[in-house]
Design a protein around this motif. Sequence first.
Motif, PDB file in Angstrom:
ATOM      1  N   SER A   1       9.276  16.647  -8.550  1.00 56.71           N
ATOM      2  CA  SER A   1       8.552  16.216  -9.617  1.00 56.71           C
ATOM      3  C   SER A   1       8.579  14.458 -10.087  1.00 56.71           C
ATOM      4  O   SER A   1       9.251  14.077  -9.040  1.00 56.71           O
ATOM      5  CB  SER A   1       9.372  16.643 -11.051  1.00 56.71           C
ATOM      6  OG  SER A   1      10.641  16.358 -11.252  1.00 56.71           O
TER       7      SER A   1
ATOM      8  N   PRO B   1       4.750  13.277  -7.304  1.00 50.97           N
ATOM      9  CA  PRO B   1       6.401  13.355  -7.427  1.00 50.97           C
ATOM     10  C   PRO B   1       7.056  12.014  -6.764  1.00 50.97           C
ATOM     11  O   PRO B   1       6.282  11.387  -5.710  1.00 50.97           O
ATOM     12  CB  PRO B   1       6.611  14.674  -6.400  1.00 50.97           C
ATOM     13  CG  PRO B   1       5.294  15.291  -6.688  1.00 50.97           C
ATOM     14  CD  PRO B   1       4.201  14.241  -6.732  1.00 50.97           C
TER      15      PRO B   1
ATOM     16  N   ASP C   1       3.825  14.154 -15.727  1.00 48.58           N
ATOM     17  CA  ASP C   1       2.649  14.800 -15.073  1.00 48.58           C
ATOM     18  C   ASP C   1       2.175  13.621 -14.240  1.00 48.58           C
ATOM     19  O   ASP C   1       1.240  12.718 -14.491  1.00 48.58           O
ATOM     20  CB  ASP C   1       1.557  15.413 -15.814  1.00 48.58           C
ATOM     21  CG  ASP C   1       0.387  15.962 -14.961  1.00 48.58           C
ATOM     22  OD1 ASP C   1       0.847  16.098 -13.710  1.00 48.58           O
ATOM     23  OD2 ASP C   1      -0.497  16.184 -15.457  1.00 48.58           O
TER      24      ASP C   1
ATOM     25  N   GLU D   1      10.802  14.505 -17.003  1.00 44.54           N
ATOM     26  CA  GLU D   1       9.444  14.556 -16.029  1.00 44.54           C
ATOM     27  C   GLU D   1       8.219  14.317 -16.637  1.00 44.54           C
ATOM     28  O   GLU D   1       8.081  14.879 -17.845  1.00 44.54           O
ATOM     29  CB  GLU D   1       9.785  15.990 -15.417  1.00 44.54           C
ATOM     30  CG  GLU D   1      11.271  16.220 -14.762  1.00 44.54           C
ATOM     31  CD  GLU D   1      11.321  17.828 -14.325  1.00 44.54           C
ATOM     32  OE1 GLU D   1      11.232  17.688 -13.114  1.00 44.54           O
ATOM     33  OE2 GLU D   1      11.461  18.449 -15.162  1.00 44.54           O
TER      34      GLU D   1
ATOM     35  N   HIS E   1      16.380  18.746 -12.760  1.00 45.69           N
ATOM     36  CA  HIS E   1      15.741  19.878 -12.100  1.00 45.69           C
ATOM     37  C   HIS E   1      16.182  21.091 -12.421  1.00 45.69           C
ATOM     38  O   HIS E   1      15.667  22.140 -12.462  1.00 45.69           O
ATOM     39  CB  HIS E   1      15.753  19.524 -10.345  1.00 45.69           C
ATOM     40  CG  HIS E   1      14.662  18.517  -9.969  1.00 45.69           C
ATOM     41  ND1 HIS E   1      14.846  17.796  -8.609  1.00 45.69           N
ATOM     42  CD2 HIS E   1      13.849  17.899 -10.825  1.00 45.69           C
ATOM     43  CE1 HIS E   1      13.806  17.169  -8.730  1.00 45.69           C
ATOM     44  NE2 HIS E   1      12.958  17.140  -9.753  1.00 45.69           N
TER      45      HIS E   1
END
Length: 327
Positions: free
Chosen positions: A195, A213, A210, A208, A246
Amino acid sequence: MRRKSRRPVSPLPQRNGVDPVHLRLPIEGPWETVRAYLVERLAVVGAARVDAALAGREIVGEAGPVAPDEPFTPGAHLWFYRDLPDEVRVPFDLAVLYRDEHLVVVDKPHFLATTPRGKHVVETALSRLRHGLDLPALSPAHRLDRLTAGLALFVVRPAERGAYQTLFRDRLVRKEYEAVAPYDPELSLPRTVRSHIVKERGVIAAREVDAPPNSESRIDLLERRDGLGRYRLRPLSGRTHQLRLHMSGLGVPILGDPVYPVVLPEPAADDFRRPLQLLASVVEFTDPVTGREHRFESRRTLTAWTAPDRWAAGADPEGLAPGAADS
């Protein structure tokens, strides 16, 4: 190209493993006295504190204590001890696992910061080691979160620090962590999580977004019982709070995490009952100075797994396996 001048050696020794503050006066400016500059530069502490420090001969230059009326000298160097915050002692030992002329490897307890920062100055692994091992030039090779227990590396010789830091920067260190978190039978493991993590200055929680990554973690389930899982986490990148974020994103936040999935009120400074159940358990690398192959393993345990009754009761949170050598 003009060479950067070397900072002179401080005339003040460390106190409890903490360096004195160093200031260099500007090359030019409107100040007639050192005091005038310090009052402006140190506005947060106030003129009265500056005056008290000058009167008490607490601020020194290369020639000795600075007088209250000393003229401003462009480029002069000053040193003084900062006013330290009140700190509650972290009541857990710092175990030294390995030491040679290049490295010190420790097994850090939960709640002890790695290096001085913010409210934590003396109660840090670096300050304890500098003072306890009589290694005033010791420096960190990397940083381990205050709430995370386990392996941390420190460099003995300043000239070699860059070589060890480069290992971490270039991902030449193999790291494993252990964590205790809820068990979800619907979660398929092992898996690799990727991510894009953003951490904003002054905001405690990373997030996180968009975007391509910039972080990668390998997550495995080692064993499960009573609704909990013991996980092995292998970060393949080094973003702030990466493993915690995560795990939370997978719906299995690490036990004792005060930030993910939601930020909780900060506990009292002397509340050590619910440590984050995250442990830096293994570090492997080729020593960039000696060429030796190193593998270090933490001797600490995660109480929520090894002593769940103690964890549930909020008692005796630090687990250290027999045989660990404490500094």
